[in-house]
Design a protein around this motif. Sequence first.
Motif, PDB file in Angstrom:
ATOM      1  N   GLU A  12      17.163  41.083 -75.361  1.00 31.44           N
ATOM      2  CA  GLU A  12      16.820  40.784 -74.267  1.00 31.44           C
ATOM      3  C   GLU A  12      17.440  39.979 -73.169  1.00 31.44           C
ATOM      4  O   GLU A  12      17.139  40.379 -71.452  1.00 31.44           O
ATOM      5  N   TRP A  13      18.933  41.088 -73.146  1.00 31.19           N
ATOM      6  CA  TRP A  13      19.444  40.220 -71.790  1.00 31.19           C
ATOM      7  C   TRP A  13      19.363  42.163 -71.072  1.00 31.19           C
ATOM      8  O   TRP A  13      19.502  41.855 -69.504  1.00 31.19           O
ATOM      9  N   GLU A  14      19.294  42.851 -71.625  1.00 25.87           N
ATOM     10  CA  GLU A  14      18.557  43.634 -70.634  1.00 25.87           C
ATOM     11  C   GLU A  14      16.962  43.866 -70.033  1.00 25.87           C
ATOM     12  O   GLU A  14      17.099  44.056 -69.048  1.00 25.87           O
ATOM     13  N   LEU A  15      16.006  43.337 -70.687  1.00 30.02           N
ATOM     14  CA  LEU A  15      15.633  43.078 -70.161  1.00 30.02           C
ATOM     15  C   LEU A  15      15.272  41.898 -68.720  1.00 30.02           C
ATOM     16  O   LEU A  15      14.771  41.337 -68.384  1.00 30.02           O
ATOM     17  N   ASN A  16      15.825  40.981 -69.112  1.00 27.29           N
ATOM     18  CA  ASN A  16      15.973  40.157 -67.777  1.00 27.29           C
ATOM     19  C   ASN A  16      17.904  40.578 -66.811  1.00 27.29           C
ATOM     20  O   ASN A  16      17.578  40.064 -66.126  1.00 27.29           O
ATOM     21  N   GLY A  17      17.872  41.790 -66.862  1.00 28.22           N
ATOM     22  CA  GLY A  17      18.621  42.881 -65.959  1.00 28.22           C
ATOM     23  C   GLY A  17      19.618  42.209 -65.777  1.00 28.22           C
ATOM     24  O   GLY A  17      20.086  42.316 -64.816  1.00 28.22           O
ATOM     25  N   VAL A  18      20.662  41.690 -66.592  1.00 28.60           N
ATOM     26  CA  VAL A  18      22.300  41.194 -66.239  1.00 28.60           C
ATOM     27  C   VAL A  18      22.938  42.642 -66.552  1.00 28.60           C
ATOM     28  O   VAL A  18      22.911  43.449 -67.392  1.00 28.60           O
ATOM     29  N   PRO A  19      23.766  42.596 -65.080  1.00 28.01           N
ATOM     30  CA  PRO A  19      24.135  43.865 -64.596  1.00 28.01           C
ATOM     31  C   PRO A  19      25.293  44.700 -65.770  1.00 28.01           C
ATOM     32  O   PRO A  19      25.166  45.623 -66.008  1.00 28.01           O
TER      33      PRO A  19
END
Lengths: 485, 485
Positions: free
Chosen positions: A343-350
Amino acid sequence: MSDPQQDLGITESKEHSPGEWYAELVQKAGLADYAPMGGFIVTRPRGYALWEGIQDHLDGWFKDTGVQNSYFPMFIPESYLEREKEIVEGFDPEVAWVTEAGNDELDERLAVRPTSESIITPFMSQWIRSHRDLPMRLNQWCSVVRWEATDTKPFFRTKEFLWQEGHTAHRDGESAWEETMLRLEQYRRLHEEVLAIPVLEGRKPEHDKFPGAETTTAVQSLMPDGKSLQAATSHYLGDGFAEAFDVTYVDEDENEHVAHTASWGLSWRALGGMVMTHSDDQGLVLPPAIAPEQVVVVPIWQEDTQEEVLDYAAELAAELDEAGLRVELDDRDGRNPGFKFNEWELNGVPLRIEIGPNEVEDEEATLVHRPDGESIVETRDEIAETVEDHLDTVYAKLYAAAEDELEENVREAESRNELLGTIGQHGGYVKTAWCGEEGCETEIKDEIAAEIVMVPLDEDEGPIDDTCAICGDDATETAYFAKSY
Amino acid sequence: MSDPQQDLGITESKEHSPGEWYAELVQKAGLADYAPMGGFIVTRPRGYALWEGIQDHLDGWFKDTGVQNSYFPMFIPESYLEREKEIVEGFDPEVAWVTEAGNDELDERLAVRPTSESIITPFMSQWIRSHRDLPMRLNQWCSVVRWEATDTKPFFRTKEFLWQEGHTAHRDGESAWEETMLRLEQYRRLHEEVLAIPVLEGRKPEHDKFPGAETTTAVQSLMPDGKSLQAATSHYLGDGFAEAFDVTYVDEDENEHVAHTASWGLSWRALGGMVMTHSDDQGLVLPPAIAPEQVVVVPIWQEDTQEEVLDYAAELAAELDEAGLRVELDDRDGRNPGFKFNEWELNGVPLRIEIGPNEVEDEEATLVHRPDGESIVETRDEIAETVEDHLDTVYAKLYAAAEDELEENVREAESRNELLGTIGQHGGYVKTAWCGEEGCETEIKDEIAAEIVMVPLDEDEGPIDDTCAICGDDATETAYFAKSY
């Protein structure tokens, strides 16, 4: 969002179906949705937050360099639009018209602003009397409407789009030209420092300038599908608009002079370009300067380690928050770590920080970079500084990748066939000597839909060859051909 | 601005010709100008900066309480507007329609948004599936258009106006009602803490609710001309909009439920109300929390004292700037102190600091409060703290004056004649027992153009008298009558 497992995967491939991949990404990552009217989109909170990030940076730089925000009406009377004939010719076919209001037909049609020169310049004419009122630098953040009949592509091609438009008046051409260059430079800086995208700076060819402009400059960025994106333009308008709208001032010599003007704008295309450039088949990839969440802390526990892991993770997140970093602690129960990672990869968190029992025991933290999955174990001490260093590294990775891509994709061609072949095979930019005639561009356009996206900024810079690669006549300048959005 | 001596004076009187005074003030202080189309204004930098101040405060509070910004299209297809019949009936006569675009007639007319429930709610219907998606709290800062045929009054009555509109969906009525109250409370807080204006909070009578709402609440502020201004409303929409647009969710019980919604908005009327409430015949008076410049330092020198005075003033200004205060140093040559005083008074700077040779010698500073000209000599030590105290005092003076004014102008009436007489003589609010019938309000409206601006929030609160002051029937509630903007 009720069945999130299913929603997380991007099924299309960036490499093989970039158009479908982009459309799917934008929707799955919650950036935008398609509106019921063709050509319009709805900007969802995760998309709008990125636009706010762009606004924050740019607006600060504008204000530091003498720009004042203002707001002009969204409607422009048809007679106003007609006062600058090139503006009306340039925009007329793209204008949306209000013709009825309050149950009555209007006496005069009102254009929904496609750009605001023709409503702002007449007011400058009223407000400017003396050289002491100059330079006058106005800007507005707003939406504009251009009724172009093309397929909708969120942030790239929409009939209504968000942008800022700056309009400035100056004592002379030199000052207006300096303004034009200053804003172009700020657009370059936004792309490079905030969006992690290198750009080419150039002028538009004579026949493709903004209607009424003496010189149109722009930044060009290379998209992964090989097309060029123009997200911002800065126009030197000379005294043409000032003449048309009577913007004059009394100088120290007590004589009346015509002012010189400039206008400059950056649209949410910059946002779309950033999303398309860095993201991948797992979802968004966002540069740290603009990511709404820069770091996510994910605790990984079993029942017997829950308390110590959660405490350690919460303290670490609090310390990052205190240091001014934008951090999320994902301590949700009922979601396993793998789901959270996705989910956080989908959201692009660096940057993701994983905390398990090992990290707690060894007083460490495992840091994972979003763009490439590189995983590094660091000590817990001075974690805020460590995280800032890693965010810098993430930025550097994104910028370097985009820079390599750009450098590899500026090629030269010496003949019509080489030009066609090179763009056809590789995309990207092809530099070629050009005679300056629109006809030569048209030939290429008709053949492979590539156009001259820019010529070098420096007008004295000669062509890279003596003769035009297309017609063989004397070359006057170097043209950068590319397919473009 | 080339002949500023002439421009500085406000010639109209707030007391004797409030309408003309306000119009002159808004233009002379550089807040706004009239656009070529009747009903539209141009918001100039000094006006827009005040709007940005309001945005900064409110947007921060919104985000702290779970609101996410977004952006929806400015056009709404006619068929969407028609899906909620009360919305279409309520707004239809005020809608501006786009009927032509890109040289073609459109198949369906597009409304320029008068408010966005009918485009936002259908998307909420798409995005909300589970109780986990609730509450959903969206907001947008934008302009809307309502084609009302009245005289233009900048920020009070314009066909296009800037506002924010929040739209939220909830699991049940209780949660939607809490939202309605939370936003009303934030609007009250903005008025009191930022704009230094006390407000009355109330409900609109049944016949004057927002189209489709179950309850409309609002804040009312008293303008110096005795009229009431409604700058913000917060609507409890029950499940009516959710039914019309099919906003449902699956709850923990795995059954489908209809959501409950709320919407709430504050427009630039709040800005107009602030300007009108505090300003005077010298110009703007701005509360410190929102003043673009909070302090102006004016050095006063002769040739022989120039250097020491300017150095001392510059150091003092730098110290205030360092402390985070918004400070201007007015060291312009060629303008005498009297001119500068007048100009900064026109611009509404809350605190002026005068520095002459005496102040330098005694290590002091002379502080002058904008609203009343009170002048106090303070020591130079810890000047930032001193200045902050004085800004608090300035705020307190403004608020106290507005509060006295409001308290003096809430009166009661027991009969139709007393009601008419009291409003006719004093303006302000008149509380009276009311039977709940619109007809009784109409009678008063026809006679003196006063209306019921609110009834008490608490529906259980009984009327102040047994019988309606107008018709003599049984009273059901207390009505606040006032003339209103």
